[in-house]
Design a protein around this motif. Structure first.
Motif, PDB file in Angstrom:
ATOM      1  N   HIS A  67      34.112 -34.506  30.238  1.00 55.09           N
ATOM      2  CA  HIS A  67      33.438 -35.141  29.110  1.00 55.09           C
ATOM      3  C   HIS A  67      32.377 -34.186  28.581  1.00 55.09           C
ATOM      4  CE1 HIS A  67      34.548 -39.362  30.847  1.00 55.09           C
ATOM      5  NE2 HIS A  67      35.563 -38.521  30.766  1.00 55.09           N
ATOM      6  N   ALA A  68      32.096 -34.304  27.288  1.00 51.34           N
ATOM      7  CA  ALA A  68      31.092 -33.423  26.688  1.00 51.34           C
ATOM      8  C   ALA A  68      29.832 -34.226  26.400  1.00 51.34           C
ATOM      9  CB  ALA A  68      31.648 -32.831  25.397  1.00 51.34           C
ATOM     10  N   GLY A  69      28.730 -33.536  26.286  1.00 50.50           N
ATOM     11  CA  GLY A  69      27.464 -34.227  25.991  1.00 50.50           C
ATOM     12  C   GLY A  69      27.330 -34.516  24.508  1.00 50.50           C
ATOM     13  N   GLU A  70      26.118 -34.791  24.119  1.00 56.30           N
ATOM     14  CA  GLU A  70      25.785 -35.102  22.725  1.00 56.30           C
ATOM     15  C   GLU A  70      26.375 -34.046  21.773  1.00 56.30           C
ATOM     16  OE1 GLU A  70      24.142 -37.617  20.071  1.00 56.30           O
ATOM     17  OE2 GLU A  70      24.151 -37.889  22.250  1.00 56.30           O
ATOM     18  N   GLY A  71      27.094 -34.507  20.766  1.00 57.34           N
ATOM     19  CA  GLY A  71      27.644 -33.573  19.771  1.00 57.34           C
ATOM     20  C   GLY A  71      28.803 -32.735  20.285  1.00 57.34           C
ATOM     21  N   GLY A  72      29.222 -33.014  21.498  1.00 55.41           N
ATOM     22  CA  GLY A  72      30.246 -32.170  22.131  1.00 55.41           C
ATOM     23  C   GLY A  72      31.661 -32.447  21.679  1.00 55.41           C
ATOM     24  N   TYR A  73      31.846 -33.418  20.775  1.00 51.67           N
ATOM     25  CA  TYR A  73      33.202 -33.715  20.304  1.00 51.67           C
ATOM     26  C   TYR A  73      33.416 -33.298  18.862  1.00 51.67           C
ATOM     27  CZ  TYR A  73      33.600 -36.086  24.721  1.00 51.67           C
ATOM     28  OH  TYR A  73      33.635 -36.339  26.055  1.00 51.67           O
ATOM     29  N   ARG A  74      32.512 -32.452  18.375  1.00 54.45           N
ATOM     30  CA  ARG A  74      32.687 -31.932  17.020  1.00 54.45           C
ATOM     31  C   ARG A  74      33.962 -31.086  16.974  1.00 54.45           C
ATOM     32  NH1 ARG A  74      30.370 -34.166  13.084  1.00 54.45           N
ATOM     33  NH2 ARG A  74      30.523 -32.245  11.870  1.00 54.45           N
ATOM     34  N   PHE A  75      34.481 -30.971  15.775  1.00 56.59           N
ATOM     35  CA  PHE A  75      35.723 -30.230  15.581  1.00 56.59           C
ATOM     36  C   PHE A  75      35.641 -28.826  16.179  1.00 56.59           C
ATOM     37  CE2 PHE A  75      38.534 -27.735  12.688  1.00 56.59           C
ATOM     38  CZ  PHE A  75      39.720 -28.288  13.117  1.00 56.59           C
ATOM     39  N   ASP A  76      34.502 -28.184  15.960  1.00 53.20           N
ATOM     40  CA  ASP A  76      34.347 -26.809  16.413  1.00 53.20           C
ATOM     41  C   ASP A  76      34.514 -26.668  17.932  1.00 53.20           C
ATOM     42  OD1 ASP A  76      34.031 -24.487  15.040  1.00 53.20           O
ATOM     43  OD2 ASP A  76      32.027 -24.168  15.884  1.00 53.20           O
ATOM     44  N   ALA A  77      34.062 -27.681  18.667  1.00 50.37           N
ATOM     45  CA  ALA A  77      34.186 -27.621  20.128  1.00 50.37           C
ATOM     46  C   ALA A  77      35.665 -27.668  20.535  1.00 50.37           C
ATOM     47  CB  ALA A  77      33.423 -28.784  20.759  1.00 50.37           C
ATOM     48  N   HIS A  78      36.444 -28.508  19.842  1.00 46.85           N
ATOM     49  CA  HIS A  78      37.886 -28.586  20.129  1.00 46.85           C
ATOM     50  C   HIS A  78      38.568 -27.239  19.820  1.00 46.85           C
ATOM     51  CE1 HIS A  78      38.216 -32.866  21.001  1.00 46.85           C
ATOM     52  NE2 HIS A  78      37.503 -33.156  19.938  1.00 46.85           N
ATOM     53  N   VAL A  79      38.159 -26.639  18.706  1.00 46.20           N
ATOM     54  CA  VAL A  79      38.756 -25.341  18.328  1.00 46.20           C
ATOM     55  C   VAL A  79      38.410 -24.307  19.405  1.00 46.20           C
ATOM     56  CG1 VAL A  79      38.777 -23.493  16.600  1.00 46.20           C
ATOM     57  CG2 VAL A  79      38.691 -25.885  15.861  1.00 46.20           C
ATOM     58  N   GLY A  80      37.160 -24.343  19.872  1.00 52.11           N
ATOM     59  CA  GLY A  80      36.732 -23.419  20.929  1.00 52.11           C
ATOM     60  C   GLY A  80      37.545 -23.619  22.200  1.00 52.11           C
ATOM     61  N   ASP A  81      37.867 -24.874  22.521  1.00 48.68           N
ATOM     62  CA  ASP A  81      38.692 -25.159  23.715  1.00 48.68           C
ATOM     63  C   ASP A  81      40.052 -24.483  23.616  1.00 48.68           C
ATOM     64  OD1 ASP A  81      36.768 -26.722  24.894  1.00 48.68           O
ATOM     65  OD2 ASP A  81      37.647 -28.636  24.239  1.00 48.68           O
ATOM     66  N   LEU A  82      40.702 -24.658  22.457  1.00 54.26           N
ATOM     67  CA  LEU A  82      42.054 -24.089  22.322  1.00 54.26           C
ATOM     68  C   LEU A  82      41.983 -22.563  22.401  1.00 54.26           C
ATOM     69  CD1 LEU A  82      45.059 -24.287  21.921  1.00 54.26           C
ATOM     70  CD2 LEU A  82      44.696 -24.550  19.461  1.00 54.26           C
ATOM     71  N   ARG A  83      40.964 -21.990  21.757  1.00 54.89           N
ATOM     72  CA  ARG A  83      40.823 -20.522  21.836  1.00 54.89           C
ATOM     73  C   ARG A  83      40.668 -20.086  23.297  1.00 54.89           C
ATOM     74  NH1 ARG A  83      36.644 -20.082  17.304  1.00 54.89           N
ATOM     75  NH2 ARG A  83      38.007 -20.144  15.501  1.00 54.89           N
ATOM     76  N   ALA A  84      39.887 -20.839  24.060  1.00 52.37           N
ATOM     77  CA  ALA A  84      39.649 -20.467  25.462  1.00 52.37           C
ATOM     78  C   ALA A  84      40.945 -20.562  26.267  1.00 52.37           C
ATOM     79  CB  ALA A  84      38.582 -21.380  26.067  1.00 52.37           C
ATOM     80  N   VAL A  85      41.739 -21.608  26.036  1.00 55.10           N
ATOM     81  CA  VAL A  85      43.013 -21.755  26.766  1.00 55.10           C
ATOM     82  C   VAL A  85      43.941 -20.588  26.427  1.00 55.10           C
ATOM     83  CG1 VAL A  85      45.121 -23.151  26.948  1.00 55.10           C
ATOM     84  CG2 VAL A  85      42.879 -24.273  26.951  1.00 55.10           C
ATOM     85  N   LEU A  86      44.055 -20.280  25.135  1.00 56.21           N
ATOM     86  CA  LEU A  86      44.973 -19.211  24.713  1.00 56.21           C
ATOM     87  C   LEU A  86      44.528 -17.860  25.261  1.00 56.21           C
ATOM     88  CD1 LEU A  86      45.618 -20.409  21.058  1.00 56.21           C
ATOM     89  CD2 LEU A  86      47.269 -20.387  22.927  1.00 56.21           C
ATOM     90  N   ALA A  87      43.221 -17.654  25.298  1.00 57.14           N
ATOM     91  CA  ALA A  87      42.709 -16.363  25.782  1.00 57.14           C
ATOM     92  C   ALA A  87      42.940 -16.211  27.285  1.00 57.14           C
ATOM     93  CB  ALA A  87      41.228 -16.243  25.460  1.00 57.14           C
TER      94      ALA A  87
END
Ligand SMILES: Cc1cc2nc3c(=O)[nH]c(=O)nc-3n(C[C@H](O)[C@H](O)[C@H](O)COP(=O)(O)O)c2cc1C
Length: 444
Positions: A67-87
């Motif tokens: 789970h993410a904290g305050e503001g942690g479900y913004r679109f940008d955080a999801h995009v960052g997740d996918l980038r991290a998985v792909l990398a």
């Protein structure tokens, strides 16, 4: 299936299920908001069977991801997740993503060149109608509540898209919920995950990212999906030149799970054409692996060819190069690698048998292809004819032969046998071999 964890944006732990061999080309599968990684399990298993390494990832706040904290479900955080998985993957992965997952994938792939090998967008659009978006957001948020029954959950999910067929592959969607001791169902993730990714504010960013996509893209949609109009499709094709559209007739938002076989066929066809596992053309003298793959397109049965050494000790190996040759005289052939430890024995014995395996004999096929086992130990076999070769009990068919000829065949020797005895079993199904894997008969 193996469960893996990735470290996402801001170190949020992302849970994933991987299907297939890690050496195969990777396919990352992202579900839409409100779904868990189990949504993709059926397609991931099919991709693994087709020689891909498929990794189904839970979005943050969903399923078993952190789970993410305050503001942690913004679109940008999801995009960052996918980038991290792909990398974190050894090779550039192809991404298959539905709904919100697809929107995340467009931003990630459009903004970082060379991040992935291609995109399959499933029931997704990047142009949002404020009314529809707010309705979907509110309906999604209701999933964070407590449900009396599985039917109540399915009704809530179906109500999201009232004009479409209700989803039928319920277990995939119910995987996002857990049943408590009180018999009630609760969302397994973080209810705050629905607080809103702020997609309406991302339209300009998404348009820019989509325009930069320079990789194979397909949109696969249920033809009855209400949120993707003909105009949207044309717009997408204009923004992403060369992108393809595939439709599944009679299906709505849940085509990927409700019509899984059709969906998988479309996806695999696109992957093979636009992101092939290996080069698909062999030119004399080039990489022999490509020729082997081409030859692997010819499906065969599987046999164990046997003979005996001078002392009568049985020997044998798995071979699929068996072919019938002639009825009069009765001839068959198989080819034996010159590197085989048994080459000299086969050349000297003057006889061999071919045992065609049935579907239950896959362990024998494995065993007789290995070098580190005593192949005949605990195997039920016998000499069934005077001067014959070892016959494996229960084989689908066995051909006991004398050696009629042995011809040079490049790096193999072609052994032609004259059949002296043949036995067969009329009821069982064969063990098959196709594209480097054991298969079974499938009747359409
Ligand atoms: C499905 C399958 C088919 C095979 N077909 C052949 C074949 O036709 N000829 C061959 O020489 N080896 C074939 N092999 C490889 C041999 O079984 C394997 O290399 C074995 O270890 C050789 O053992 P040997 O060196 O003791 O003879 C096949 C293996 C498999 C799994």
């Amino acid at each position: 299936m193996e469960t893996l964890y990735f470290s996402g944006f801001g170190n949020v732990r992302l849970a994933a299920d991987a299907f297939g061999a890690p050496d195969d080309p990777a396919v990352v599968m992202i579900p839409s908001a409100g779904q868990s990684r189990a949504y993709w399990h059926g397609s991931a298993a099919a991709l693994a069977r087709a020689g891909r390494y498929a990794i189904c990832v839970d979005l943050r706040g969903h399923g078993d991801s952190g789970h993410a904290g305050e503001g942690g479900y913004r679109f940008d955080a999801h995009v960052g997740d996918l980038r991290a998985v792909l990398a974190a993957l050894p090779s550039r992965a192809f991404v298959v993503a539905s709904g919100m997952g697809a929107i995340i994938a467009i931003a990630a792939a459009g903004e970082v060149p060379e991040l992935c090998a291609g995109l399959a967008l499933v029931d997704a659009t990047i142009w949002f109608d404020r009314d529809v978006t707010e309705r979907l957001q509110a309906a999604l948020a209701r999933r964070g509540g407590v449900f009396e029954s599985a039917e109540a959950i399915m009704q809530t999910i179906a109500a999201l898209h009232p004009g479409e067929p209700a989803p039928v592959a319920t277990e995939r969607l119910l995987a996002s919920f857990a049943q408590g001791d009180d018999g009630k169902y609760r969302w397994r993730g973080d209810p705050k995950a629905f607080d809103g990714a702020g997609l309406l504010e991302e339209e300009a960013r998404l348009n820019a990212a989509a325009a930069k996509l320079n990789l194979p893209v397909t949109l696969i949609r249920g033809a009855l999906n209400e949120t993707i109009s003909e105009a949207t499709i044309r717009r997408l094709q204009a923004v992403i030149p060369g992108s393809e559209i595939a439709e599944i007739e009679g299906a709505g938002h849940y085509a990927a799970t409700d019509r899984e076989e059709e969906f998988n066929a479309i996806l695999l066809d696109f992957l093979e054409r636009r992101a092939p596992r290996r080069p698909l053309t062999y030119i004399g003298g080039s990489e022999p692996r490509v020729l082997r793959d081409a030859l692997g397109c010819f499906g065969t049965g599987v046999t164990v060819v046997t003979s005996a050494d001078a002392t009568g000790e049985p020997l044998g190996l798995t071979a699929n190069s068996f072919t019938s040759v002639s009825l009069d005289p009765p001839l068959i052939l198989f080819s034996l690698a010159k590197s085989s430890a048994n080459l000299a024995a086969f050349q000297q014995a003057g006889r061999f048998a071919v045992n065609v395996l049935h579907i239950g004999q896959q362990p024998l096929a494995n065993r007789f292809a290995r070098r580190d086992v005593a192949r005949f130990d605990d195997v039920d076999w016998a000499y069934r004819a005077e001067g014959g070769s070892p016959i494996l009990a229960g084989s689908l068919a066995s051909f006991d032969c004398t050696t009629y000829a042995a011809h040079d065949g490049g790096d193999h020797v072609i052994f032609i046998g004259e059949v002296k005895h043949a036995w067969f079993e009329p009821h069982r199904d064969p063990l098959l071999y196709f594209r480097g894997k054991y298969r079974r008969l499938h009747f359409a």
